[in-house]
Design an enzyme around this catalytic site. Sequence first.
Site, PDB file in Angstrom:
ATOM      1  N   CYS A  70       0.758  -1.249   0.000  1.00  0.00           N
ATOM      2  CA  CYS A  70       0.000   0.000   0.000  1.00  0.00           C
ATOM      3  C   CYS A  70       0.790   1.301   0.000  1.00  0.00           C
ATOM      4  O   CYS A  70       0.658   2.113  -0.919  1.00  0.00           O
ATOM      5  CB  CYS A  70      -0.974  -0.015   1.164  1.00  0.00           C
ATOM      6  SG  CYS A  70      -0.257  -0.602   2.699  1.00  0.00           S
ATOM      7  N   HIS A 128      -1.887   6.933   4.712  1.00  0.00           N
ATOM      8  CA  HIS A 128      -0.811   5.931   4.858  1.00  0.00           C
ATOM      9  C   HIS A 128       0.468   6.323   4.132  1.00  0.00           C
ATOM     10  O   HIS A 128       1.200   5.475   3.629  1.00  0.00           O
ATOM     11  CB  HIS A 128      -1.290   4.550   4.408  1.00  0.00           C
ATOM     12  CG  HIS A 128      -0.599   3.435   5.132  1.00  0.00           C
ATOM     13  ND1 HIS A 128      -0.625   2.118   4.719  1.00  0.00           N
ATOM     14  CD2 HIS A 128       0.175   3.427   6.251  1.00  0.00           C
ATOM     15  CE1 HIS A 128       0.053   1.365   5.532  1.00  0.00           C
ATOM     16  NE2 HIS A 128       0.566   2.136   6.481  1.00  0.00           N
TER      17      HIS A 128
END
Length: 456
Positions: A70, A128
């Site tokens: 990710c 993130h």
Amino acid sequence: MLRREFVKTLAAGAAAPAAERPNFIVIYTDDQGYGDAGCYGARDMKTPHIDRLAAGGARFTDWHSNSPVCSPSRASLLTGKYPHKAYVPQILFSRPGFDVPGLRKGERTLPAELKKLGYRTAAFGKWHLGSAAESRPMAQGFDEWFGFYSGWTDYYSHRYYTLGGVPVFHDLWRNGKEEFRDAEYQTEMLAKEATQYIGRQKAGEPFMLYVAFGAPHYPMMAPEKYTSRFPESMDRDRRMHCAVMAAVDDAVGSIVAAVEKAKLSSTVIFYQSDNGATREERADHAGRPYRGGSNAPWKGYKGSLWEGGHRLPGILNWKGRIPAGLTPQGMGMTIDIMPTFLKWAGGSAPDGVDGMDISDWVLRGGKCPREIAYWEYEGLGAVRRGDWKLLENWREGLGTPAERGLWLVNLKDDPGESRNLAAAEPKLVAELKSELDRWKASLPPETLKPAARPGR
């Protein structure tokens, strides 16, 4: 589509005025596999809105993330660089102190560059890319932000937790101020924020909207109105995965409807997953290797450099400019979005960008500009040139042991990557290994060092 309609659309794309500046909407999903959409072959999953978006523009069948996980994938999207050059080569930690470094101060990101061209920018959803002050969305070019810093949060409580280690903490923010929206289903909440933002925009005043859904990432949760769309006879985990994706599909439909209602005719919508579906045990209801997501027909999972880890759904829709029903032939990557969007906005990519402008490929039916691609993650390496792909070390996915060696495959003849041709093609292996080594030598050395395993 009919040939005369295709040619007419191509001509319109080529003749559009240079001053026209489209809006950009980027929709990013989390751990959605290639086989997790109807338009990519799923027969047990209903995604009519995603399918319609794909049918109305370009549906890539050879589109790749620049990382099988990710944080690096997202860094490549927003910087146009291979993740190591953006200094985000691995998954970032999630910590309650919100002090995790990620994107560096002064990084020339897509939203920051678009702001210089007069665009308004907003991001909603999973970040993130660092929770330290200099790495946060509003320090990286976004005017507005609503979402969470961590790798994931609970879909209802908006809290991050693990099985031991990191304490439970709340993680939902609006422009730097904590906000509590307990019991609101995350996917619906983000879609609501996105559609309200679109509704506030005016024609002729361009914007970029980045919508990063936390779905279908662990923990697998969906309201009954979504699970009821799928028969109880289905595999339990696949049924829940389909339900989580159904919520995403509805959200995509609401975003497209909001664009149409606001009469924002010149709007580019790009849709991609950050990496392939996972096999992590934590996502399975019984703690087994998860099989709810689908990377079919590709081999491997999230965290792997087999095709299933990085070959993804990729959709690019620009009504009236990109021909409907287009299936571009060739290989595209996440890093190609930044230089392409900046060109369409009337600007140019900054120095150091690795991505390629794909305008001619998707607007005018030209040749795919990319001939070679590279990946590196946690000691795994891969290079692809044409149909040939060489892997240096490999594993099934996150949490599985790596095997060392060289694996050569021809993806045209063996899309399942089942036969290692390294022994039969030593000259080609040497060429590709040299290419991979040369590329790795161009990366900051510190980004190739092993790091401690963060919470994902």
